[in-house]
Design an enzyme around this catalytic site. Sequence first.
Site, mmCIF file in Angstrom:
data_model
loop_
_atom_site.group_PDB
_atom_site.id
_atom_site.type_symbol
_atom_site.label_atom_id
_atom_site.label_comp_id
_atom_site.label_asym_id
_atom_site.label_seq_id
_atom_site.Cartn_x
_atom_site.Cartn_y
_atom_site.Cartn_z
ATOM 1 N N GLU A 181 6.373 -15.854 9.986
ATOM 2 C CA GLU A 181 5.328 -15.088 10.678
ATOM 3 C C GLU A 181 4.125 -16.004 10.880
ATOM 4 O O GLU A 181 3.555 -16.500 9.907
ATOM 5 C CB GLU A 181 4.961 -13.875 9.825
ATOM 6 C CG GLU A 181 3.918 -12.958 10.386
ATOM 7 C CD GLU A 181 3.579 -11.842 9.401
ATOM 8 O OE1 GLU A 181 2.444 -11.346 9.477
ATOM 9 O OE2 GLU A 181 4.424 -11.488 8.559
ATOM 10 N N ASP A 223 -6.918 -8.576 7.334
ATOM 11 C CA ASP A 223 -6.699 -9.754 6.516
ATOM 12 C C ASP A 223 -7.761 -9.907 5.436
ATOM 13 O O ASP A 223 -8.933 -9.625 5.641
ATOM 14 C CB ASP A 223 -6.701 -11.012 7.399
ATOM 15 C CG ASP A 223 -5.578 -11.007 8.408
ATOM 16 O OD1 ASP A 223 -4.464 -10.632 8.012
ATOM 17 O OD2 ASP A 223 -5.806 -11.351 9.579
#
Length: 260
Positions: A47, A58
């Site tokens: 990924e 994130d």
Amino acid sequence: MQNNLTQLFSSKPKNLLNIFFTAGYPKLEDTTVILKALEEAKVDLVEIGIPFSDPLADGPTIQESSKIALENGMSIEKLFTQLESYREENPEADTPILLMGYLNPVMQFGLDKFCARCASVGVDGLIVPDLPMFIYEHEFKATFEKHNISNVFLVTPQTSEKRIREIDANSTGFIYAVSSASTTGSKADFSAAADYLGKLRDMDLKTPVLTGFNIKNNQNFKDACSFVDGAIIGSEFIRQIAETTDLKQTVASFVKEIKK
């Protein structure tokens, strides 16, 4: 739909390892170095994060890598160029590749153009955390399917069973199970996710499930795989490559340690 990702999942194998890293980090041209090293280390899928200035899902480690990658000059166009050269130099490489990015940059690039470029450089799937299901179904799905791109949705412990079933019905890759409601790289113990992952396992979904956010070592990996089909490691991997003087060796050692 047949691509490297769907072929991987056709037999629903277990103990899959997905490694996440940020394109253009630690250095701008490290993208293909890391990708090659992961391929050689025989990870199951990769990924690649598209750096974005406001990565809401994130945690601080990935946010910092994204910031540095942008400062290095990384862009979507640069990433596609890197992947193009990678495919030319490694025509036999067949590890599934997913791009993880946010909706705004994709739309600015142009949805059809973005998906067409993904297909041309061998990207098998996309993870767009802020892409609503309704928008995907009515505006994205046909374009994804035209270019043979699998879509991956995220679920959290707060996601209702009805919603999970809907996601299962609309998934062509895997379901990304966030093991906590926090951002990636959380320091919470993985065991806190056991009940949640157990419930997902017991739902007997048609789509494979991989979990991320808190997977840091071999024991976490084994724990995750006892509930679902595999695990995703991002923040810990980025921490490992941040200061290394031998990127290839660090990647190889990390993957070996996780999968031992």
